[in-house]
Design an enzyme around this catalytic site. Structure first.
Site, short mmCIF file in Angstrom:
data_model
loop_
_atom_site.label_atom_id
_atom_site.label_comp_id
_atom_site.label_asym_id
_atom_site.label_seq_id
_atom_site.Cartn_x
_atom_site.Cartn_y
_atom_site.Cartn_z
N SER A 1 4.67 0.65 5.73
CA SER A 1 4.93 -0.10 6.96
C SER A 1 5.35 0.87 8.05
O SER A 1 5.94 1.92 7.76
CB SER A 1 6.04 -1.13 6.74
N TYR B 1 14.39 -2.11 3.60
CA TYR B 1 12.93 -2.11 3.65
C TYR B 1 12.40 -0.79 4.23
O TYR B 1 11.46 -0.19 3.68
CB TYR B 1 12.48 -3.29 4.51
N LYS C 1 10.03 1.96 2.29
CA LYS C 1 8.70 2.32 2.78
C LYS C 1 8.62 3.80 3.15
O LYS C 1 7.58 4.44 2.94
CB LYS C 1 8.32 1.44 3.97
#
Length: 248
Positions: A144, A157, A161
């Site tokens: 991402s 997150y 990533k």
């Protein structure tokens, strides 16, 4: 349908809906046999399976929680038991537990890291064994732009990533001599179930940050994945697909 890829086998984790479903369909249209992994939503996985079958490809559904390493091993072993080989691995499965750092619970951190990073490690480690024997493999990990830019409320997150990107570069270096490539697709804002649930003003503000003026489509992410699978001289790279949001 490409005859070059017809006997090859692909595994897509988190393939029951959204980006994962479109990747599975793209691979099926390109001639591969497709294994669709899902964790709990059998109904959604069956919908993906029907789409794969309609594309003229064979399809196997395997339920497994890839955040659990024994289940990740079971997933890859299921592919080998069915078809005896594994040529393409797309690590797409991921979760988010968004909240500001000071409000982030221990489980919010551990659950995201376990699925989004440890799951990629576990599936990749299991998959490279048959790939090494074949002297062929293509690994594409879905990350991402949050792993590049960071994002308020997504420390877990973004960390996972970013970890996927570093992990992928290391795998690319280790496996290059065996004709195994490893790359990353890093999507920006994409039309998924999550964006459909956003408040209109929130979504409008996010789209306003994108130079191309719109969210991406899952099919466009699938096209990027297919490029990296077929690009024999590209490895260790992160392909950002975000409408221009991140420009180095």
């Amino acid at each position: 349908m490409s005859t070059e890829w017809r006997e090859k086998v692909a595994l897509v984790t988190g393939g029951s809906r959204g980006i994962g479903r479109q990747i599975a369909v793209k691979l099926a249209q390109s001639g591969l046999k497709v294994v669709v992994n899902y964790r709990g939503n059998r109904e959604a996985a069956e919908t993906t399976r029907e789409a794969v079958l309609q594309s003229g490809a064979e399809c196997l559904l395997v339920s497994a929680d890839i955040s659990d390493i024994p289940q990740a091993n079971f997933l890859v072993n299921s592919v080998l038991e069915k078809w005896g080989r594994l040529d393409v691995l797309v690590n797409n499965a991921g979760i988010a537990r968004d909240t500001l750092l000071l409000r982030m619970k221990d489980d919010d951190w551990h659950d995201v890291i376990s699925t989004d990073l440890t799951g990629v490690f576990a599936c990749t480690r299991a998959a490279v064994k048959p790939m090494m024997r074949q002297r062929f493999g293509r690994i594409v990990n879905i990350a991402s732009v949050a792993g590049i830019l960071g994002n308020a409320g997504q420390a877990n997150y973004a960390a996972a990533k970013a970890g996927v990107m570093g992990f992928t570069r290391s795998v690319a270096r280790e496996m290059a001599s065996r004709n195994i490539t490893a790359n990353v697709v890093a999507p920006g804002l994409v039309e998924t179930d999550l964006t459909q649930k956003m408040a209109e003003e929130t979504l409008k503000a996010l789209v306003g940050q994108v130079p191309l003026g719109r969210a991406g489509r899952p099919e466009e992410i699938a096209d990027a994945v297919w490029y990296l699978i077929t690009a024999d001289y590209v490895t260790g790279q992160t392909l950002v697909v975000d409408g221009g949001l991140v420009m180095d």
